[in-house]
Write an enzyme that holds these catalytic residues in place. Structure first.
Site, PDB file in Angstrom:
ATOM      1  N   ASP A  15       0.862  -1.180   0.000  1.00 36.14           N
ATOM      2  CA  ASP A  15       0.000   0.000   0.000  1.00 36.14           C
ATOM      3  C   ASP A  15       0.907   1.241   0.000  1.00 36.14           C
ATOM      4  O   ASP A  15       2.102   1.162   0.345  1.00 36.14           O
ATOM      5  CB  ASP A  15      -0.880  -0.030   1.248  1.00 36.14           C
ATOM      6  CG  ASP A  15      -1.689   1.236   1.423  1.00 36.14           C
ATOM      7  OD1 ASP A  15      -2.444   1.577   0.492  1.00 36.14           O
ATOM      8  OD2 ASP A  15      -1.532   1.888   2.467  1.00 36.14           O
ATOM      9  N   ASP A  17      -0.415   5.210   0.640  1.00 35.08           N
ATOM     10  CA  ASP A  17      -0.801   6.207   1.633  1.00 35.08           C
ATOM     11  C   ASP A  17      -0.831   5.584   3.026  1.00 35.08           C
ATOM     12  O   ASP A  17      -1.597   4.648   3.280  1.00 35.08           O
ATOM     13  CB  ASP A  17      -2.183   6.786   1.303  1.00 35.08           C
ATOM     14  CG  ASP A  17      -2.184   7.617   0.036  1.00 35.08           C
ATOM     15  OD1 ASP A  17      -1.482   8.640   0.003  1.00 35.08           O
ATOM     16  OD2 ASP A  17      -2.877   7.232  -0.914  1.00 35.08           O
TER      17      ASP A  17
END
Length: 339
Positions: A15, A17
């Protein structure tokens, strides 16, 4: 390091953010951890629910933060949404875009026609696609509302309610989706995490049979990994907290827990959510009492394992060391249930 977590998998689905960066600010140690993965020759894929940037722009942003990245290593929820719509609609169908120009481009690449207005009654719009865009306002939601009420298929790139940034948690696409839900009474199909296709596509692009998903959100990154049937590492650099981990539902429980991406250099056994040496957690009535000595994260892994096994989330430290660890983790010490 032969026994590091990073040697146990054949690809890493990261991932962005809250895991690699907070907006324009890199998370300390993330670039070095990713560099070590590349040095050992393990494929890295960046799997993001943020639909506001094209893969090339995401890769450029990563390179500006000293993270080596190529556009074909980036999988976005905008791509997932465009593929979903391309598979469901006739070529050239009008799709009302609530989102950034990058989402428009993905809709065009899927052979569909992006539009920004619904017309008088919304009847000419086949679908609405909604992704994160800081510029989205009432007028954009109003156009989508007209089209959805007229029967248009509604696809959300993701439903993350918040977005980790350098200023803290700000409204995410899910918050805007919630506004349209309230206005229309409709529920969108979700293209990105926590649905499995984004993970499967990223793993397939790396020819991986045993990937590890890494993220900071239980309801998207970790839930998506569970849905996709892959192991996961939750890091505490974004949305997830010790309290949310203890109370996590079965569908949102990670395999491993680490402070940040530096955990990839640690042994899997020390990261696995399971009882850890040095700490004892025992039921006492309707409360779990913790005692012993060790690191706060080792205690958290132990607490999660016992809480998940027993269903008890009322916690209380049983000694000075445990009290200090509870305080460092931000966990309540009064024995009240975590919800």
């Amino acid at each position: 390091m032969a026994d590091a977590l990073r040697t146990a998998y054949d690809a890493f689905l990261l991932d962005l953010d809250g895991t690699v960066y907070h907006g324009a600010r890199p998370i300390p140690g993330a670039a070095e951890a990713i560099r070590r993965l590349r040095e050992q020759g393990t494929p890295v894929r960046f799997v993001t629910n943020n639909a506001s940037k094209a893969p090339g722009d995401v890769a450029a942003h990563l390179r500006a933060l000293d993270v080596d990245a190529a556009p074909d290593e980036v999988s976005t929820s905008a791509q997932a949404a465009a593929k979903l719509l391309g598979d469901r609609l006739p070529a050239g169908s009008a799709v009302l875009v609530v989102g950034a120009p990058a989402l428009e481009d993905e809709i065009t690449a899927a052979g569909l026609k992006p539009v920004r207005e619904a017309g008088d009654d919304g009847g000419d719009v086949a679908a609405v696609v909604q992704g994160h865009n800081p510029a989205t306002g009432w007028a954009d939601l109003a156009e989508a509302c007209v089209a959805i009420r007229a029967g248009a298929l509604w696809v959300a790139c993701n439903v993350d309610t918040t977005l980790p940034t350098e200023r803290g948690l700000l409204p995410g696409n899910g918050s805007m989706v919630a506004a349209l839900r309230t206005a229309t009474g409709a529920t969108p199909e979700v293209a990105g995490k926590p649905e499995a296709p984004l993970f499967h596509t990223a793993a397939a692009s790396a020819n991986a049979s045993r990937p590890l998903a890494v993220g900071d959100r239980l309801d998207t990154d970790i839930a998506g990994a569970v849905t996709a049937g892959v192991d996961s590492l939750c890091v505490l650099t974004g949305v997830a907290t010790p309290a949310t981990l203890v109370a996590a539902a079965p569908a949102e429980r990670p395999t491993y827990l680490g402070a940040d991406l530096g955990a990839l250099a640690e042994p899997p056994g020390e990261l696995r959510i399971a009882p850890q040496p040095g700490w004892q957690v025992r039921p006492h009535g309707d409360t779990l009492v913790a005692d012993g000595d060790g690191t706060p994260l080792a205690l958290l892994r132990t607490l999660c394992a016992v809480a998940w096994d027993t269903g008890v989330t009322a916690l209380r430290p049983g000694g000075e060391r445990a009290t200090a660890a509870f305080t460092e983790l931000g966990l309540p010490t009064g024995g009240e249930p975590i919800r």
